[in-house]
Design an enzyme around this catalytic site. Structure first.
Site, short mmCIF file in Angstrom:
data_model
loop_
_atom_site.label_atom_id
_atom_site.label_comp_id
_atom_site.label_asym_id
_atom_site.label_seq_id
_atom_site.Cartn_x
_atom_site.Cartn_y
_atom_site.Cartn_z
N ARG A 47 1.87 36.37 1.56
CA ARG A 47 1.48 36.80 0.11
C ARG A 47 -0.01 35.85 0.40
O ARG A 47 -1.06 36.69 -0.50
CB ARG A 47 1.87 35.62 -0.80
N LYS B 15 9.51 44.63 -6.50
CA LYS B 15 9.98 44.65 -4.81
C LYS B 15 11.50 43.86 -5.27
O LYS B 15 12.42 44.12 -4.08
CB LYS B 15 9.11 43.51 -4.78
N ARG C 116 -1.25 35.61 -12.39
CA ARG C 116 -0.53 35.68 -11.26
C ARG C 116 -1.18 37.09 -10.45
O ARG C 116 -1.19 37.38 -8.93
CB ARG C 116 0.77 36.26 -11.52
P1 AMP Z 1 8.38 35.78 -7.08
O1 AMP Z 1 9.80 35.48 -7.65
O2 AMP Z 1 8.18 36.08 -5.85
O3 AMP Z 1 7.48 36.05 -7.94
O4 AMP Z 1 6.92 34.38 -6.73
C1 AMP Z 1 7.70 32.93 -7.84
C2 AMP Z 1 6.44 31.92 -7.79
O5 AMP Z 1 6.57 31.24 -6.55
C3 AMP Z 1 5.07 32.56 -6.77
O6 AMP Z 1 4.05 33.20 -8.40
C4 AMP Z 1 4.77 31.62 -5.58
O7 AMP Z 1 3.84 30.41 -6.76
C5 AMP Z 1 6.01 31.15 -5.29
N1 AMP Z 1 5.85 31.75 -4.58
C6 AMP Z 1 6.76 33.04 -4.20
N2 AMP Z 1 7.03 33.09 -2.52
C7 AMP Z 1 5.21 32.25 -2.91
C8 AMP Z 1 5.11 33.01 -0.65
N3 AMP Z 1 4.64 33.45 -0.29
N4 AMP Z 1 3.26 31.71 -1.10
C9 AMP Z 1 3.08 31.42 -2.25
N5 AMP Z 1 3.61 30.65 -3.20
C10 AMP Z 1 4.81 31.74 -3.19
#
Ligand code: AMP
Length: 214
Positions: free
Chosen positions: A88, A13, A170
């Protein structure tokens, strides 16, 4: 052009968002990046979300909804945006609907990228980001050379949540909390699904040829 990127951690993404952002000159809004920056800067928000993020759990809807609300209402989003990693949960999707309605924005395309789970684990354990130039790459694709293929720096970041046990957690959270959004957007005719095993450039071309230029 207004886009929501959907898909499990590691489907690409972020990579596709950056390419789309550059091509159409619209901002990539990555809630993960915003939260990681807050964590690194040691702000109140960053300290609050640190352990949640490092254990692979989701930060509360209230926190991420507020981050996105601030961004969507800002002038940089006037010509469009790419939401990368948000929504999410169904709660976040509902809030996003009302934020978009308030801004009179109803034409949003959802780019859903699919990659088999075993491939995702491989991709994420080998994912690195260069701390000098920001380049993101996969060690397996570079014969495991421990330096940045872009600038040569050996200052590489391996995300704390990119370890096998946290990746599995995750993915589980993705399946339970986020996957229902696929149906949510499919029913409304907003969903476009792509094969994330394709080469980055081929996938990018397919995405920009498929989604409506709204
Ligand atoms: P990502 O970089 O998108 O994989 O996000 C890393 C971490 O940030 C996730 O595992 C969550 O802990 C937090 N996070 C990012 N976006 C969201 C979201 N929309 N809702 C809740 N937690 C988020």
């Amino acid at each position: 052009m207004r886009i929501i990127m959907l898909g499990a951690p590691g489907v690409g993404k972020g990579t596709q968002s950056k390419l789309i952002s550059k091509k159409f000159n619209i901002p990539q809004i990555s809630t993960g990046d915003i939260l990681r920056a807050a964590k690194q800067a040691g702000t109140e928000l960053g300290n609050k979300v640190r352990s949640i993020m490092e254990s692979g759990q989701l930060v509360s809807d209230e926190i991420v909804n507020e981050l996105v609300r601030e961004k969507l209402g800002s002038p940089e989003c006037a010509n469009g945006f790419i939401l990368d990693g948000y929504p999410r949960t169904t709660g976040q999707a509902d809030t996003l609907d009302s934020m978009l309605a308030d801004l009179n924005l109803n034409s949003v395309s959802v780019v859903n990228i699919n990659v088999p789970k075993n491939e995702l684990v491989k991709r994420l354990v080998n994912r690195r980001k260069c701390n000098s130039c920001g380049f993101e790459f996969n060690l397996a694709a570079t014969d495991f050379v421990e330096s940045c293929p872009n600038c040569g720096s050996d200052d590489l970041i391996h995300r704390k949540d990119d370890t096998e046990d946290i990746i599995v957690e995750r993915h589980h959270i993705y399946e339970t909390a986020t996957q229902p959004l696929i149906e949510y957007y499919r029913k409304r005719g907003q969903l476009f699904t792509f094969d994330g095993l394709k080469k980055v450039g081929d996938l990018f071309n397919e995405i920009i040829e498929t989604i409506p230029a709204n």
